[in-house]
Design an enzyme around this catalytic site. Structure first.
Site, short mmCIF file in Angstrom:
data_model
loop_
_atom_site.label_atom_id
_atom_site.label_comp_id
_atom_site.label_asym_id
_atom_site.label_seq_id
_atom_site.Cartn_x
_atom_site.Cartn_y
_atom_site.Cartn_z
N SER A 218 2.00 5.55 6.20
CA SER A 218 2.50 4.77 4.55
C SER A 218 2.75 2.78 5.20
CB SER A 218 3.83 4.96 4.28
OG SER A 218 3.87 4.05 3.29
N ASP A 438 -4.83 7.58 -4.04
CA ASP A 438 -3.82 7.01 -3.50
C ASP A 438 -2.99 5.73 -4.15
OD1 ASP A 438 -1.01 6.60 -1.74
OD2 ASP A 438 -1.93 6.30 0.01
N HIS A 467 0.31 10.70 -1.48
CA HIS A 467 0.33 10.10 -0.10
C HIS A 467 1.30 10.73 1.21
CE1 HIS A 467 1.27 5.64 0.99
NE2 HIS A 467 3.34 6.28 1.68
#
Length: 540
Positions: A218, A438, A467
């Site tokens: 991320s 995602d 994710h």
């Protein structure tokens, strides 16, 4: 479900080809001996590792390292960075593997234990897996916490129905920004991704390593890319999973999230419709979605349990956009409220998935501090309003919620920096992982990052919507990760934007009746998926 045997075979086939052969007793980094550490990191304090074992991670050690608050004034005020380590046990070491769960604002101390235990044992044994709390986060000091009560329920409905509602939202956001300036004004000019990346190099020096290996999820992908831009010669291997679009930092990236989360919410509705025999909310996804918005209107008018209003309901269901393993629990709460008016079910789901928790104030404070400082945000509120209204008309699930989440940046007390241009031709091949659906980091961002990092390779989970996708149950994805960490090889496609494709894991099944809403233990089925997504958290 992971076919561990296949991965272990792949690891065994590559061990003989490793070229780093420094005796473990002398190794402090990739090919670096303890006696070289001072030369490589002059002035860096030697780390004092202490036992901080847990039941899950019995070999974990912890330490702290000091880093300049202002890296342009290295002898000035210092901050303390909290570190964790699972030390290597193999006779040869591939050096430190720094791991980061994202955010900004995510604590990374537990990530070391998770990654070391999730990798095949023979491979994990070759690395010192290093977790860390970035500056301002968790056990690093000083830690930010601007306005702890900011997310206390019940908040105003995120969707304004009048200019008065909008003024209320703006006032809340401005109050948060003002509180940050009052409590942490001395820190805010140094809460940014560049400073955090320079902290990574302080950690590298304290470890006595010439180079680092890095695995970031991320926001951690952006942190890793910025580190690679600043210190390309110090990057040995770079893994980026669920990739931030470096061209959208950060206003445009958040607008992109709004559309993607709405799509994932529709995917959730389709899953509920598919299992209508369990939930009884309709066989048509549009019917299920309409029922959810009717639920939202109901709790807007009368919050469930006096705690879950419209904004809290959005917060509760938003994690389903990060990880479909939460869908069965969310669907149970949804159905029990609709059919039985069970308010406790919604409150339980909110407390499990939506409430910020004790660390939430710290995490959100760092999130805003970094994102507001990293890049410019619109200063004219009309831009925010018009853009959000445009998105909301097409993708209403979280458009306004996300706007208010980021709105402190409209009145942030510190001037923004210019985003880092991460284009890089000087690092070894990086390995990128991305699910096509995602929501938090939409697919095109990974394509952009692949283009900017010369020689990098992109592995795609086709049809996947989670994710954070490696070390989460996919044998196919993990095989590429293992091969890369073992010997540095990446797959190569024949032109195009993608180098390898893995099929998505199957969607979860409804919970057995006896487990429904009794507990969220085991949410998501696969232990890897549950563990990883518990560490990644939400929003970042």
């Amino acid at each position: 479900m992971t076919k561990r045997a296949g991965i272990l075979v792949a690891v065994g086939a590559t061990l003989a080809g490793l070229v780093t052969a420094v005796p473990s007793a002398a190794t402090t980094g990739a090919g670096t001996s303890a006696r070289d550490a001072a030369r490589l990191a002059p002035g860096a304090a030697q780390l004092k590792w202490k036992d901080c074992a847990t039941t899950s991670y019995p070999t974990m050690q912890c330490a702290t390292v000091r880093s300049p608050l202002d890296h342009d004034r290295p002898s000035g005020r210092q901050v303390s960075l909290a570190l964790s380590r699972i030390p290597h046990t193999a006779a040869t070491s591939q050096g430190p593997l720094l791991v980061n769960p994202g955010g900004p604002g995510g604590s990374g101390l537990s990530m070391a234990g998770f990654v070391a235990s999730a990798l095949p044992a023979k491979l994990a044994a070759q690395y010192d897996v290093i977790g860390f709390d970035p500056r301002g986060v968790g056990k690093s000091t000083p830690a930010l916490n601007c306005r702890p009560e900011h997310f206390d329920p019940v908040r105003p409905d995120s969707v304004p129905r009048s200019y008065e509602d909008e003024r209320t939202g703006r006032a809340r956001a401005a109050a948060f920004a003002e509180a940050c300036g009052e409590k942490h004004g001395d820190l805010l000019p140094y809460m940014d991704t560049v400073s955090a990346a320079k902290d990574l190099d302080v950690i590298r020096g304290a470890l006595g390593a010439r180079q680092i290996n890095y695995l970031g999820y991320s926001y951690g992908t952006y942190l890793g890319a910025v580190y690679a831009k600043l210190f390309p010669e110090r990057v040995r291997r770079l893994v980026l999973d669920s990739v931030v679009d470096p061209e959208g930092v950060w206003y445009d990236d958040n607008l992109g999230q709004d559309y993607a989360f709405d799509s994932r919410h529709k995917a959730f509705a389709a899953w509920v419709a598919k299992h209508d025999s369990t939930y009884g909310l309709g066989q048509d996804p549009a019917e299920v979605e309409a029922a959810w918005y009717a639920l939202r209107e109901s709790v807007r008018e009368r919050p469930a349990g006096g705690k879950v209003g419209a904004s809290e309901l959005e917060d509760t269901f938003m994690p389903g956009g990060y990880y479909n393993g939460y869908w069965p629990y969310l669907a149970e709460a949804f159905a029990e409220y609709v059919h039985d008016n069970n308010e406790d079910a919604l409150v339980s789901a909110y407390e499990s998935f939506g409430a910020t928790g004790a660390a939430g104030g710290n995490s959100y404070s760092v999130y805003t501090a970094v994102q507001c400082r990293d890049a410019g945000w619109p200063q004219d509120w009309n831009t925010w309003r018009n853009d959000t209204a445009t998105v909301h008309a097409k993708a209403p699930f979280m458009a306004w919620n996300n706007t208010w989440y980021n709105a402190p940046c409209a009145s942030w007390p510190v001037e923004p920096l210019n985003p880092v241009r991460v284009t890089n031709h000087r690092i070894p091949p990086a390995l990128l992982f991305q699910a096509t659906d995602d929501a938090a980091t939409p697919y095109e961002g990974a394509v952009t990052m692949r283009r900017k990092l010369k020689g990098s390779s992109l592995v795609v989970e086709q049809g996947g919507g989670n994710h954070g996708i490696t070390l989460s149950g996919s044998t196919c994805l993990d095989a590429y990760l293992v091969d890369y960490l073992a010997k540095g090889t990446v797959p190569r496609g024949e032109g195009g934007r993608v180098d390898a494709v893995c099929e998505a894991l199957a969607d979860p099944k409804p919970l057995p009746a006896e487990k429904a809403l009794r507990s969220t233990d085991g949410a998501g089925g696969g232990s890897g998926g549950k563990a990883l997504h518990g560490l990644l958290g939400f929003r970042g």
